[in-house]
Enzyme design. Sequence first.
Site: not given
Length: 225
Positions: A145-147, A149
């Site tokens: 998720i986000c960073q 990811g």
Amino acid sequence: MPFQMRPDAILSEVKTFNEKLAQGVTNLMEVGEISSGVTPFEVVYTEDKLKLLRYVGEKEPTNTVPMLIVYALVNRPYMTDIQEDRSTVKGLLDAGQDVYLIDWGYPDASDRYLMMDDYLNGYLDNCVDFIRASHGVDAINLLGICQGGAFSLCYSAMHPEKVKNLVTMVTPVDYQTPDNMLSHWVQNIDIDLLVDTTGNIPGEMLNWTFLNLKPYQLMGQKYLG
């Protein structure tokens, strides 16, 4: 023809904004203690500041391949588990997943010496190996998720034999897209000099940068919402 906003529309929007702001302040003064993270878990592995959490669902997992959520360093992982009716973690458990999550902890001055290799081939790889050994499987599922990811993409490229399925959410991949204002700013910054000067990139600097992408919407309307 350039966009023009009528004076009466501007006054109406300002009036609405002030009314919402006043109501928001009232709500904040009346609110009690707010809990963060609603799903029970156990800490199954620790390393330095890192904690590996395993969530406990109401039923036994039906998926034999465990899932590891890799969240961002720059945010708190309980964002995936805010409320019972707003919980990514609970939704995954209800779907029969066996869910783990990395809590990176809070950085301090000692973290300035950590490199990407430490996070990917150190902490993340150790968590993956721990889960693989615990379940007796060769590969696990990664949800980045986000960073986190971006971390998961890099890790999967280096260790494909340990990743059965990779899923990413709100994850930046192409940092050279022409309409990406954030990438345009960053391309003109000497990141190495910034890190050498500040040690860790301050959270306040990151927050200020993101807010300035859309100042009115993110500094005013977002918090009122």
